[in-house]
Write a protein that holds these residues in place. Sequence first.
Motif, PDB file in Angstrom:
ATOM      1  N   ASP A   1      22.721 -25.088  -5.761  1.00  0.00           N
ATOM      2  CA  ASP A   1      21.674 -25.199  -6.780  1.00  0.00           C
ATOM      3  C   ASP A   1      21.906 -26.372  -7.725  1.00  0.00           C
ATOM      4  OD1 ASP A   1      23.871 -24.072  -7.936  1.00  0.00           O
ATOM      5  OD2 ASP A   1      22.806 -22.435  -8.939  1.00  0.00           O
ATOM      6  N   THR A   2      22.934 -27.168  -7.486  1.00  0.00           N
ATOM      7  CA  THR A   2      23.164 -28.305  -8.372  1.00  0.00           C
ATOM      8  C   THR A   2      22.755 -29.623  -7.698  1.00  0.00           C
ATOM      9  OG1 THR A   2      25.435 -28.609  -7.609  1.00  0.00           O
ATOM     10  CG2 THR A   2      25.112 -27.136  -9.478  1.00  0.00           C
ATOM     11  N   VAL A   3      21.923 -29.525  -6.677  1.00  0.00           N
ATOM     12  CA  VAL A   3      21.498 -30.755  -6.010  1.00  0.00           C
ATOM     13  C   VAL A   3      19.977 -30.819  -5.896  1.00  0.00           C
ATOM     14  CG1 VAL A   3      23.605 -30.851  -4.626  1.00  0.00           C
ATOM     15  CG2 VAL A   3      21.562 -29.814  -3.670  1.00  0.00           C
ATOM     16  N   ARG A   4      19.511 -32.029  -5.678  1.00  0.00           N
ATOM     17  CA  ARG A   4      18.082 -32.224  -5.440  1.00  0.00           C
ATOM     18  C   ARG A   4      17.959 -33.032  -4.148  1.00  0.00           C
ATOM     19  NH1 ARG A   4      15.663 -35.558 -10.017  1.00  0.00           N
ATOM     20  NH2 ARG A   4      16.597 -37.201  -8.804  1.00  0.00           N
ATOM     21  N   VAL A   5      17.069 -32.583  -3.270  1.00  0.00           N
ATOM     22  CA  VAL A   5      16.935 -33.279  -1.989  1.00  0.00           C
ATOM     23  C   VAL A   5      16.093 -34.535  -2.199  1.00  0.00           C
ATOM     24  CG1 VAL A   5      16.106 -33.086   0.380  1.00  0.00           C
ATOM     25  CG2 VAL A   5      17.119 -31.109  -0.734  1.00  0.00           C
ATOM     26  N   LEU A   6      16.630 -35.674  -1.777  1.00  0.00           N
ATOM     27  CA  LEU A   6      15.888 -36.933  -1.894  1.00  0.00           C
ATOM     28  C   LEU A   6      15.156 -37.239  -0.595  1.00  0.00           C
ATOM     29  CD1 LEU A   6      18.543 -39.149  -3.695  1.00  0.00           C
ATOM     30  CD2 LEU A   6      16.576 -38.046  -4.735  1.00  0.00           C
ATOM     31  N   LYS A   7      15.830 -36.973   0.501  1.00  0.00           N
ATOM     32  CA  LYS A   7      15.255 -37.310   1.796  1.00  0.00           C
ATOM     33  C   LYS A   7      15.703 -36.272   2.806  1.00  0.00           C
ATOM     34  CE  LYS A   7      15.061 -41.648   4.285  1.00  0.00           C
ATOM     35  NZ  LYS A   7      15.776 -42.929   4.299  1.00  0.00           N
ATOM     36  N   LYS A   8      14.751 -35.758   3.578  1.00  0.00           N
ATOM     37  CA  LYS A   8      15.098 -34.768   4.597  1.00  0.00           C
ATOM     38  C   LYS A   8      15.856 -35.469   5.720  1.00  0.00           C
ATOM     39  CE  LYS A   8      12.411 -31.405   2.923  1.00  0.00           C
ATOM     40  NZ  LYS A   8      12.930 -30.260   2.277  1.00  0.00           N
TER      41      LYS A   8
END
Lengths: 153, 61
Positions: free
Chosen positions: A142-149
């Motif tokens: 929960d401490t990350v954000r997806v930039l690119k699949k």
Amino acid sequence: MSEDSKIFIIKTTANQEKSVSEALARVSKKELLDIRAILSPEELKGYVLVEAPEAGLVDMAIQAIPHARAIIKGSSNIAEIEHFLKPKPVVTGIKEGSIIEVTSGPFKGERARVKRVDEGREEITVELFDAVVPIPITIRGDTVRVLKKEKED
Amino acid sequence: MAEKACRHCLRVLEGLNCPICGTSDLSEEWSGLVIILDPARSEIAKKLGVDIPDKFALKVR
């Protein structure tokens, strides 16, 4: 009868969902009201769901409860709120090979590629882009954000 | 007095042991709250497989 259980929705002050739920449980026990269950999912901010046979008794119960503002007209059924009972793991949507940005902790702002996803523990193992030597680090999902699949190849 | 959730039965409680499981495998990181008051007639309790009135977390880390 269990057939006449309906779901009513109470509007609350933001971030007071838990205290409203607990106060409602207390009032219901004290006044012996037929409130069967109270549900406050994390993703539903400002609302509490109440399982009861009729709106009147929910309305009566919330009168004395601070932060409970109003009951929303109409009712819902179990099928419509069932998905709240099974929360998705936070790592859903993060795949191996995805590029993510770390949003908190010592590596905040760093970008990294996902090496492994642990759904059970909700952790992911990543390799930072800016590191000279690729060291795998394990961080919370929960401490990350997806930039690119992940790439389709 | 922070409330903890049992990792096995998801019960939210205070103290060091879960009274039902007897385990001390508790977590302070939990989210979502369900209070079951009438397990016999509650549809939510049936979906969750709960038969004792209590407080439960929806998710425990």
